[in-house]
Design a protein around this motif. Structure first.
Motif, PDB file in Angstrom:
ATOM      1  N   SER A 278      -5.651 -14.531  13.198  1.00 22.21           N
ATOM      2  CA  SER A 278      -4.288 -14.483  13.716  1.00 22.21           C
ATOM      3  C   SER A 278      -3.307 -13.949  12.672  1.00 22.21           C
ATOM      4  N   VAL A 279      -3.605 -14.126  11.401  1.00 25.11           N
ATOM      5  CA  VAL A 279      -2.730 -13.606  10.349  1.00 25.11           C
ATOM      6  C   VAL A 279      -2.700 -12.076  10.408  1.00 25.11           C
ATOM      7  N   GLU A 280      -3.858 -11.490  10.557  1.00 26.12           N
ATOM      8  CA  GLU A 280      -3.933 -10.025  10.653  1.00 26.12           C
ATOM      9  C   GLU A 280      -3.244  -9.533  11.927  1.00 26.12           C
ATOM     10  N   ALA A 281      -3.411 -10.235  13.032  1.00 29.67           N
ATOM     11  CA  ALA A 281      -2.751  -9.861  14.291  1.00 29.67           C
ATOM     12  C   ALA A 281      -1.233  -9.965  14.156  1.00 29.67           C
ATOM     13  N   ASP A 282      -0.757 -11.011  13.511  1.00 28.29           N
ATOM     14  CA  ASP A 282       0.684 -11.177  13.310  1.00 28.29           C
ATOM     15  C   ASP A 282       1.244 -10.070  12.427  1.00 28.29           C
ATOM     16  N   ARG A 283       0.503  -9.680  11.389  1.00 27.72           N
ATOM     17  CA  ARG A 283       0.944  -8.592  10.506  1.00 27.72           C
ATOM     18  C   ARG A 283       1.078  -7.292  11.301  1.00 27.72           C
ATOM     19  N   PHE A 284       0.133  -7.031  12.202  1.00 23.69           N
ATOM     20  CA  PHE A 284       0.183  -5.838  13.043  1.00 23.69           C
ATOM     21  C   PHE A 284       1.407  -5.881  13.956  1.00 23.69           C
ATOM     22  N   LYS A 285       1.636  -7.020  14.586  1.00 25.49           N
ATOM     23  CA  LYS A 285       2.787  -7.171  15.487  1.00 25.49           C
ATOM     24  C   LYS A 285       4.098  -6.984  14.724  1.00 25.49           C
ATOM     25  N   GLU A 286       4.171  -7.529  13.529  1.00 27.90           N
ATOM     26  CA  GLU A 286       5.386  -7.391  12.721  1.00 27.90           C
ATOM     27  C   GLU A 286       5.643  -5.930  12.380  1.00 27.90           C
ATOM     28  N   HIS A 287       4.579  -5.202  12.084  1.00 30.96           N
ATOM     29  CA  HIS A 287       4.689  -3.774  11.770  1.00 30.96           C
ATOM     30  C   HIS A 287       5.294  -3.021  12.960  1.00 30.96           C
ATOM     31  N   LEU A 288       4.886  -3.389  14.170  1.00 30.72           N
ATOM     32  CA  LEU A 288       5.412  -2.729  15.372  1.00 30.72           C
ATOM     33  C   LEU A 288       6.897  -3.025  15.579  1.00 30.72           C
ATOM     34  N   ASN A 289       7.362  -4.154  15.069  1.00 30.00           N
ATOM     35  CA  ASN A 289       8.765  -4.533  15.230  1.00 30.00           C
ATOM     36  C   ASN A 289       9.682  -3.894  14.201  1.00 30.00           C
ATOM     37  N   GLN A 290       9.125  -3.071  13.321  1.00 31.78           N
ATOM     38  CA  GLN A 290       9.927  -2.394  12.310  1.00 31.78           C
ATOM     39  C   GLN A 290       9.880  -0.897  12.579  1.00 31.78           C
ATOM     40  N   PRO A 291      10.818  -0.382  13.369  1.00 28.67           N
ATOM     41  CA  PRO A 291      10.799   1.040  13.731  1.00 28.67           C
ATOM     42  C   PRO A 291      10.740   1.983  12.530  1.00 28.67           C
ATOM     43  N   SER A 292      11.295   1.564  11.399  1.00 33.71           N
ATOM     44  CA  SER A 292      11.263   2.436  10.223  1.00 33.71           C
ATOM     45  C   SER A 292       9.843   2.631   9.697  1.00 33.71           C
ATOM     46  N   GLN A 293       8.931   1.753  10.085  1.00 36.05           N
ATOM     47  CA  GLN A 293       7.543   1.848   9.643  1.00 36.05           C
ATOM     48  C   GLN A 293       6.686   2.713  10.572  1.00 36.05           C
ATOM     49  N   LEU A 294       7.231   3.051  11.730  1.00 32.90           N
ATOM     50  CA  LEU A 294       6.468   3.811  12.714  1.00 32.90           C
ATOM     51  C   LEU A 294       6.723   5.309  12.549  1.00 32.90           C
ATOM     52  N   LEU A 295       5.720   6.107  12.838  1.00 30.88           N
ATOM     53  CA  LEU A 295       5.871   7.562  12.787  1.00 30.88           C
ATOM     54  C   LEU A 295       6.630   8.039  14.016  1.00 30.88           C
ATOM     55  N   THR A 296       7.466   9.014  13.816  1.00 37.81           N
ATOM     56  CA  THR A 296       8.172   9.617  14.953  1.00 37.81           C
ATOM     57  C   THR A 296       7.256  10.663  15.590  1.00 37.81           C
ATOM     58  N   LEU A 297       7.611  11.078  16.783  1.00 37.53           N
ATOM     59  CA  LEU A 297       6.853  12.123  17.451  1.00 37.53           C
ATOM     60  C   LEU A 297       6.844  13.389  16.599  1.00 37.53           C
ATOM     61  N   GLU A 298       7.980  13.733  16.016  1.00 36.26           N
ATOM     62  CA  GLU A 298       8.059  14.936  15.184  1.00 36.26           C
ATOM     63  C   GLU A 298       7.140  14.840  13.972  1.00 36.26           C
ATOM     64  N   GLN A 299       7.022  13.656  13.368  1.00 40.57           N
ATOM     65  CA  GLN A 299       6.121  13.476  12.228  1.00 40.57           C
ATOM     66  C   GLN A 299       4.665  13.664  12.651  1.00 40.57           C
ATOM     67  N   VAL A 300       4.312  13.101  13.792  1.00 45.57           N
ATOM     68  CA  VAL A 300       2.933  13.223  14.286  1.00 45.57           C
ATOM     69  C   VAL A 300       2.624  14.687  14.605  1.00 45.57           C
ATOM     70  N   LEU A 301       3.526  15.341  15.337  1.00 50.17           N
ATOM     71  CA  LEU A 301       3.305  16.750  15.678  1.00 50.17           C
ATOM     72  C   LEU A 301       3.288  17.617  14.421  1.00 50.17           C
ATOM     73  N   GLY A 302       4.131  17.299  13.451  1.00 53.01           N
ATOM     74  CA  GLY A 302       4.137  18.040  12.196  1.00 53.01           C
ATOM     75  C   GLY A 302       2.810  17.933  11.458  1.00 53.01           C
ATOM     76  N   THR A 303       2.216  16.755  11.475  1.00 52.91           N
ATOM     77  CA  THR A 303       0.906  16.572  10.839  1.00 52.91           C
ATOM     78  C   THR A 303      -0.148  17.417  11.548  1.00 52.91           C
ATOM     79  N   PHE A 304      -0.130  17.390  12.877  1.00 56.82           N
ATOM     80  CA  PHE A 304      -1.059  18.241  13.626  1.00 56.82           C
ATOM     81  C   PHE A 304      -0.789  19.713  13.329  1.00 56.82           C
TER      82      PHE A 304
END
Length: 106
Positions: A11-37
């Motif tokens: 559950s600690v690992e699951a909570d860490r994942f959920k917390e990561h999703l709640n921080q938009p600054s930690q998520l890649l934008t569509l432009e970042q993903v497309l830029g990598t491709f």
């Protein structure tokens, strides 16, 4: 529809994942993903440059990404003589049901 399940050691690992999703600054934008491709497509000489890829209409870029990176294996199962899922066509076009019924048993 694509379903992706997530499995965590505890559950600690699951909570860490959920917390990561709640921080938009930690998520890649569509432009970042497309830029990598785009950069990888340029490195593979599929497009002339990453900037050229980023100027493509989004649908065209998406189809190029799919064509380049997604390769479904053909079935090697015994008895399979049609390697594609033509049965799904009947869901999109019910009028094909009669034509495809020999290939798509209920």
């Amino acid at each position: 529809v694509v379903y992706r399940a997530r499995c965590f050691a505890d559950s600690v690992e699951a909570d860490r994942f959920k917390e990561h999703l709640n921080q938009p600054s930690q998520l890649l934008t569509l432009e970042q993903v497309l830029g990598t491709f785009a950069e990888d497509l340029a490195a593979k000489n599929i497009v002339k440059s990453a900037s050229e890829a980023m100027k493509m209409p989004r649908y065209s870029l998406a189809m190029l990404i799919l064509d380049t990176y997604i390769h479904y294996p053909l079935s090697s199962s015994p008895g399979v003589w049609v390697p594609y899922n033509y049965c799904m066509l009947t869901k999109l076009y019910p009028s094909l049901n009669h034509l495809l019924s020999p290939l798509c048993p209920l």
